[in-house]
Every structure is written in C-alpha cells, then in structure tokens.
Design an enzyme around this catalytic site. Structure first.
Site, mmCIF file in Angstrom:
data_model
loop_
_atom_site.group_PDB
_atom_site.id
_atom_site.type_symbol
_atom_site.label_atom_id
_atom_site.label_comp_id
_atom_site.label_asym_id
_atom_site.label_seq_id
_atom_site.Cartn_x
_atom_site.Cartn_y
_atom_site.Cartn_z
ATOM 1 N N ASN A 4 58.110 59.574 3.334
ATOM 2 C CA ASN A 4 58.403 59.289 1.937
ATOM 3 C C ASN A 4 57.601 60.251 1.063
ATOM 4 O OD1 ASN A 4 59.275 57.764 -0.423
ATOM 5 N ND2 ASN A 4 59.581 56.050 0.997
ATOM 6 N N HIS A 18 32.809 67.303 6.596
ATOM 7 C CA HIS A 18 31.679 68.010 6.006
ATOM 8 C C HIS A 18 30.370 67.342 6.424
ATOM 9 C CE1 HIS A 18 34.185 70.507 3.362
ATOM 10 N NE2 HIS A 18 34.953 69.436 3.249
ATOM 11 N N ALA A 69 49.675 48.871 4.953
ATOM 12 C CA ALA A 69 49.510 49.618 3.704
ATOM 13 C C ALA A 69 48.055 49.680 3.265
ATOM 14 C CB ALA A 69 50.356 48.982 2.602
ATOM 15 N N THR A 122 39.974 55.251 11.002
ATOM 16 C CA THR A 122 38.816 56.051 11.391
ATOM 17 C C THR A 122 38.580 56.051 12.904
ATOM 18 O OG1 THR A 122 37.342 54.161 11.047
ATOM 19 C CG2 THR A 122 37.671 55.662 9.182
#
Length: 212
Positions: A83, A113, A167, A172
């Site tokens: 989408n 980072h 949603a 992770t």
C-alpha cells in the site's frame, strides 16, 4: 574491499562514500520517478522497478509513493503488494517472499548507528580518516506474510512464512513462521491456526465462500 562489501559483511562503513552515494542517488531518482507515475501506467512502473530493485517477481504492485535507499539491495518475490508510503532503507540486504502484503506506511530499516554520541559523530575508518560510520543488518520477510499499517521492521530481523504483524508494531526480533505478533516491541501473541479461517465467521463471510 569495496565499501558496499563492508555493508554485506556487517562491518562499519561510510554512508558518504562516493561509490555508495552514486548507488543511492540512482535509487532515489527512480523512487521519485515511480512515485510520480499514475496507477494506469503499468508498463512504465514495471520498467522502473526492474531498474530500481535487485529482483522483482511477477505480478507485483506498489501503490506509491515509494522510497528505496539503495534499491539494488532489495529482492522481492512474486505477487507482492504494498500500500502507499512504503519506505525501505536497504543499506543491508532486504529479502521479501511471494504473496506477501504490506499495509500503508510500512518501513524497513537496516542501518544501525552507534549508541555513544561521540562515536555516532565520527570514528576512525580503515584508512585512518575521521568519518561518520554506521553498520547494517539484513532483513528477511517470508512468503504469505501480512504486515498491517504502520509496521516498522528493524535490521537483523527475520519474519517467517505465514505471519501476520499487527498495526503499529515495531519488529526488533525474529518472528517464527505462522505467528500473529504485535506490539512495541513486537511479540508473538499466538500461533495462526485453522480456527482463524473465515469459514468460522459466517456473518462476515456472508454470501462469499472459501476457495476449495
């Protein structure tokens, strides 16, 4: 060793390296071109994706706008759907399987980072020069996966076949195949089973039927 090879080996690299900047500028240009096309411009869109991505399977459709950071580092299987507002920061490799669906505003980010501010600002590279460096971890998303709206997938994550990610989730850690997972951070809630079939939701199924 080329700077791009350093990325794939999980080593520190310089995002500002001239060779990498050329790859990214090409991808950014093609992403913009794709985003500026209309839905009915199917042939033009297909042509752009073939130039932009490392591999794109048959029957793929991306609503647009899209943004790919490197483009060539991403490989997508057959019948993929995304989408609007797909963002793929594919410093490291991103692999997406067949028949996988993305809701609006899905983001995949592979670069990482340093946590220490001074190291984030600059370190000494392999040539003894002070530069801003980072590293990246690949992302693998299996076949028959559905990522709902506003899902973010972080570097180093593998999502197994048949998963549904709720949603707003931030993924992770790896998600095993055939799992429903959601949350921040994303966690497995339960396995997906035959009990989830639409055949058990007769009021929603209405006058439709399950394909035999």
């Amino acid at each position: 060793m080329k700077e791009e090879e350093r990325i794939f080996k999980g080593m520190l690299f310089s995002p500002a390296h001239p060779e990498l900047r050329l790859i990214k500028q090409h991808a950014h240009k093609l992403s913009r071109q794709y985003s500026d096309t209309y839905e009915e411009q199917k042939e033009e869109r297909e042509s752009i994706l073939k130039q932009l991505l490392g591999h794109v399977g048959k029957g793929c459709y991306m609503q647009g706008p899209v943004f790919f950071h490197y483009g060539t580092h991403t490989e997508i299987g057959d019948h993929f759907f995304a989408n609007y507002n797909l963002t793929v920061q594919d410093d490291a490799k991103v692999t997406i399987g067949n028949d996988t669906l993305f809701g609006p505003n899905v983001t995949i980010v592979t670069p990482i980072h340093p946590f220490i501010a001074s190291e984030r600002k600059q370190m000494i590279d392999q040539n003894g020069e002070a530069k801003s460096l980072c590293y990246a971890k690949p992302v693998s998303i299996g076949s028959n996966v559905w990522l709902a709206a506003n899902v973010t997938v972080c570097g180093g994550v593998t999502i197994g076949d048949g998963c549904v990610i709720g949603a707003g989730s931030v993924v992770t850690h790896d998600i095993p195949a055939n799992s429903f997972a959601a949350g921040v951070p994303c966690k497995v809630i339960r396995p997906i089973t035959e009990a989830d079939s639409m055949r058990f939701k007769s009021d929603i199924l209405a006058d439709c039927r399950i394909e035999e």
